[in-house]
Write a protein that holds these residues in place. Structure first.
Motif, PDB file in Angstrom:
ATOM      1  N   ASP A  87       3.203   9.204  -5.884  1.00 24.99           N
ATOM      2  CA  ASP A  87       4.074   9.350  -4.762  1.00 24.99           C
ATOM      3  C   ASP A  87       4.185   8.306  -3.802  1.00 24.99           C
ATOM      4  O   ASP A  87       3.115   7.450  -3.724  1.00 24.99           O
ATOM      5  N   VAL A  88       5.196   8.225  -2.897  1.00 22.66           N
ATOM      6  CA  VAL A  88       4.836   6.883  -1.895  1.00 22.66           C
ATOM      7  C   VAL A  88       4.657   7.805  -0.616  1.00 22.66           C
ATOM      8  O   VAL A  88       5.303   8.669  -0.060  1.00 22.66           O
ATOM      9  N   SER A  89       3.595   7.152   0.187  1.00 20.11           N
ATOM     10  CA  SER A  89       3.120   7.470   1.503  1.00 20.11           C
ATOM     11  C   SER A  89       2.513   6.327   2.273  1.00 20.11           C
ATOM     12  O   SER A  89       1.161   6.146   1.663  1.00 20.11           O
ATOM     13  N   TRP A  90       3.099   5.627   2.923  1.00 23.74           N
ATOM     14  CA  TRP A  90       2.842   4.337   3.662  1.00 23.74           C
ATOM     15  C   TRP A  90       1.550   4.743   4.250  1.00 23.74           C
ATOM     16  O   TRP A  90       1.295   5.433   5.195  1.00 23.74           O
ATOM     17  N   GLN A  91       0.419   3.787   3.815  1.00 24.91           N
ATOM     18  CA  GLN A  91      -0.990   4.126   4.434  1.00 24.91           C
ATOM     19  C   GLN A  91      -1.486   3.437   5.916  1.00 24.91           C
ATOM     20  O   GLN A  91      -2.016   3.712   6.748  1.00 24.91           O
TER      21      GLN A  91
ATOM     22  N   ASP B  75       0.830  -1.250  -0.149  1.00 26.77           N
ATOM     23  CA  ASP B  75       0.082  -0.104   0.033  1.00 26.77           C
ATOM     24  C   ASP B  75       0.742   1.324  -0.070  1.00 26.77           C
ATOM     25  O   ASP B  75       0.226   2.370   0.189  1.00 26.77           O
ATOM     26  N   ALA B  76       2.216   1.443  -0.311  1.00 28.16           N
ATOM     27  CA  ALA B  76       3.030   2.543  -0.217  1.00 28.16           C
ATOM     28  C   ALA B  76       2.613   3.499  -1.242  1.00 28.16           C
ATOM     29  O   ALA B  76       2.631   4.664  -1.084  1.00 28.16           O
ATOM     30  N   PHE B  77       2.801   3.112  -2.477  1.00 26.88           N
ATOM     31  CA  PHE B  77       2.492   3.852  -3.677  1.00 26.88           C
ATOM     32  C   PHE B  77       1.155   4.505  -3.702  1.00 26.88           C
ATOM     33  O   PHE B  77       0.316   3.559  -3.842  1.00 26.88           O
ATOM     34  N   THR B  78       0.948   5.494  -4.031  1.00 26.66           N
ATOM     35  CA  THR B  78      -0.304   6.111  -3.976  1.00 26.66           C
ATOM     36  C   THR B  78      -0.889   6.580  -5.382  1.00 26.66           C
ATOM     37  O   THR B  78      -0.139   6.760  -6.521  1.00 26.66           O
ATOM     38  N   ILE B  79      -2.043   7.116  -5.630  1.00 25.19           N
ATOM     39  CA  ILE B  79      -2.633   7.444  -7.052  1.00 25.19           C
ATOM     40  C   ILE B  79      -2.182   8.746  -7.496  1.00 25.19           C
ATOM     41  O   ILE B  79      -1.982   8.931  -8.595  1.00 25.19           O
ATOM     42  N   GLU B  80      -1.432   9.555  -6.399  1.00 24.74           N
ATOM     43  CA  GLU B  80      -1.038  10.797  -6.624  1.00 24.74           C
ATOM     44  C   GLU B  80       0.588  10.501  -7.258  1.00 24.74           C
ATOM     45  O   GLU B  80       1.021  11.452  -7.734  1.00 24.74           O
TER      46      GLU B  80
END
Length: 700
Positions: A276-280, A269-274
């Motif tokens: 970038d990388v932001s662990w959720q 789940d780290a890679f986002t639809i924006e």
């Protein structure tokens, strides 16, 4: 976890992967010295690379390589975009030969395990990215995973910026998992920038050609098909992207799904639809497009990073339901690498005892059970006892799945599965590694070895013993075996009869079916009376023993050595559980071994000898020794193959075993001044009867 902790953990994982690759290469060097072979410790997968023929598990970059750093020691940089199966000399060694078995879930062994809720996945690094042997190695010290009955899916973890970021599973792991009905996924790991990750690799992965196709998605499908594994774990952790890259990655995932609907995809789940990388640590609007988009399934599952909380898991489960998906397709990540069962985990957040489970869960690096033991002194038996404790609890008893401490083993939450559904069924309790090799109870190989491809279908409920008296110990033991490297040892006082449950089954034998066992007692053991325990129905409810019928087998003493006993299943037309009942006159202390168990309703037939055996590569290493590649045509009647060197005077030396049609021998030692050394391959059938040898000569 906080954002910083999560970033640090992901980055440290990449660093540790590189470090461990070097450590594994060093340990393989020690094994190579033991086998007196030069050059078997390093190198990559193509013949002659780094002066060795040793094949390794396949790994690649999407297209281009790191821009300024040299390859890590032992690594050969390869481009997946340029890969073609017909040009890969290592593919025969990396191809799985065992189809994925169907499995069923019997009545659970305890009252807390659920059959239709949380599932378990495991992310396992069996070796470093560039040093993961295709066909096992000459050491018993290996993470020989055997608790497949609790696992739904295994990710063959690896990848690093200095070796390659796409890793395909090796064939032995896939074959062992498939025998137990477990899917195996390769890993696409795009590392954090701080540890060498380049955003260009993400862009190359999701590139489109002029026709709008995703060429690397097509290559991932081709790799899985050619190697025989079940899908991909997609783990993007390279930051710096933008929404266009996020959209492309979602489109890439959709293309992978369309191109091979039968292959599994799990999303980290780290890679986002924006972009970038932001662990959720959650399923939410920032990553849902990679899981489910426009009413269509993208990934089959999502690994939720370790920063999850009870609230995040509850909201993730609700989000999945709104998408029409099961919350048990979400896997809360448990980082067991640092401390195993000593870690702190909020079990009630995902698998509470008193209400429905919230999500599934995933163990990150459960090979802790091996690596937390002292390297210099650990033994295979110690490892398996510790691993059984990890999966079934401190008692190594799935009927009492407790602790140690606050640990909740998988057996507490997840009902075990079985693949024993058809006849003939046979097992020799071979765990896939050993300190020696045995055939028909005779020690025929003196060297250590590991190769999970020859692992048997193993008992799921380790170890479930029913007795009104003192409970003996049970476990895998490596001091003696019937075939392979291990047997089941029951050790302790038999103050009352003890029933050892072994297999939950769905067998429907025909007339005149028999159960056969090979067993013995060790020196100093009390005599043991053995009965075969057969249940024609399942247990009435969870936590209850199956209603066994007892069929006399034999009474054995130490003087008898290995004994084979056959019991006729007169009138029995359904088998739902199999075990043995042991007793001893006067309640003596026993050391009883079970080396083989078979159920058959036809006479055993030996398979045909392998055909087309040939030497496909050889290289002198030290004077009087050579490394060799062999290949032959597989036959459908063979379970696995055993390779020997024929010795002057009529003896033979065990060189290895595999379930595939190709094998690498790190060392063939010349006998005296012989001009040619004869190598043979025997096919071993479902009943463990061996074929005539197929010969080939190695000239010196």
């Amino acid at each position: 976890m906080t954002d910083r902790q999560s970033r640090d953990f992901a980055a440290d994982s990449a660093r540790r992967g590189i470090t461990r690759r070097a450590l594994v290469a060093a340990s393989t060097s020690a094994a190579a010295l033991h086998w007196l072979a030069a050059g078997t410790a390093s190198g990559a997968g193509s013949p002659g690379a780094a002066g060795t023929l040793q094949p390794y598990a396949s790994y690649w970059y999407p297209e281009t390589f790191p821009e300024s750093q040299p390859p890590d020691p032992g690594a050969v940089w390869r481009s997946l975009k340029d890969w073609r199966p017909q040009d890969d000399p290592d593919l025969p060694f990396n191809t799985s030969s065992v189809p994925l078995a169907e499995r069923f879930t019997p009545t659970p062994a305890n009252t807390t395990a659920r059959r239709d809720q949380a599932r378990v996945t495991a992310l396992v690094s069996f070796a470093g990215t560039a040093s993961n042997p295709s066909q096992g190695s000459a050491q018993a010290d290996y993470y020989a995973l055997t608790n497949w009955a609790y696992i739904d899916e295994l990710v063959f973890w690896g990848g690093s910026s200095g070796e390659g970021v796409i890793l395909a599973p090796n064939a032995p792991v896939v074959d062992a998992a498939h025998r137990h009905g477990v899917r195996v996924l390769g890993n696409v790991f795009l590392p954090p920038v701080a540890y060498g990750g380049l955003l260009k690799w993400t862009r190359e992965l999701v590139q489109q050609d002029a026709s709008g196709r995703f060429p690397i998605a097509d290559k991932l499908i081709q790799v899985a098909r050619a190697h025989g594994f079940d899908g991909w774990f997609l783990n993007g952790e390279t930051s710096g992207g933008d929404p266009e890259l996020g959209r492309l990655f979602a489109d890439f995932t959709a293309a992978l799904r369309r191109g091979a609907p039968d292959l599994a995809i799990t999303w980290y789940d780290a890679f986002t639809i924006e972009g970038d990388v932001s662990w959720q640590g959650a399923l939410n609007d920032r990553n849902a497009a990679f899981f489910h988009r426009a009413g269509r399934r993208q990934a089959d599952g999502m690994f939720l990073d370790f920063r999850w909380s009870a609230a995040r898991l509850a909201s993730s489960a609700a989000y999945a339901r709104r998408l029409g998906r099961s919350p048990y397709e979400l896997f809360a990540g448990l980082n067991v690498e640092p401390g195993g069962w000593n870690g702190s985990y909020d079990w009630d957040a995902f698998a509470p005892d008193e209400r429905d489970h919230v999500t599934s869960y995933s163990y990150y690096r459960p090979e802790w059970t091996l690596h937390s033991l002292p390297h210099a002194t650990r033994t295979p038996a110690q490892f398996h006892a510790r691993d059984d404790r990890f999966w079934a609890g401190q008692h190594s008893d799935p009927a009492r799945p407790e602790g140690p401490g606050r640990w909740r083993p998988a057996a507490r939450h997840v009902a075990d599965s079985s693949t024993v559904t058809s006849l003939p069924f046979a097992t020799t309790f071979n765990t896939g590694h050993g300190v020696a090799w045995y055939e028909d109870g005779e020690r025929t190989g003196e060297t250590e070895w590991n190769h999970l491809g020859v692992q048997d279908v193993l008992p799921a409920r380790r170890w479930l013993l029913h007795t009104a008296g003192e409970r003996p110990e049970a476990g895998f033991d490596f001091a003696d075996a019937w075939h392979g490297g291990s047997s089941v040892l029951v050790d302790g006082s038999l103050t009352c009869p003890v029933t050892l449950e072994l297999y939950q089954t769905r067998l429907t034998p025909a007339c005149d079916a028999v159960v056969e066992i090979a067993h013995r007692v060790d020196g100093g053991s009390a005599p043991v009376t053995v009965e075969v325990a057969v249940a024609v129905t399942e247990a009435a409810r969870p936590g209850r023993p199956a209603p066994y019928r007892l069929l006399p087998a034999a009474a054995v003493t130490a003087a008898d050595g290995w004994t084979t006993s056959a019991v006729v299943l007169d009138g029995i037309r359904a088998i739902r559980a199999l075990g043995v009942r042991l007793s001893s006159p006067g309640g003596g202390t026993a050391r009883w071994r079970l080396g083989a168990l078979a159920v058959r309703d036809t006479e055993p037939v030996a398979p045909a000898a392998p055909s087309g055996l040939r030497v496909t590569g050889s290289r002198a290493t030290v004077p009087g020794a050579a490394e060799v590649r062999l290949a032959w045509r597989r036959d459908g009647g063979a379970r696995h193959y055993v390779v020997h060197q024929e010795l002057p005077g009529g003896g033979r030396r065990f060189l290895g075993g595999t379930s595939g049609g190709a094998f690498y021998v790190p060392v063939v030692r010349r006998s005296g001044s012989e001009a040619r050394t004869r190598l043979t391959v025997r096919a071993v059938g479902a009943h463990y009867s061996a074929s005539a040898p197929a010969p080939v000569d190695l000239p010196w």
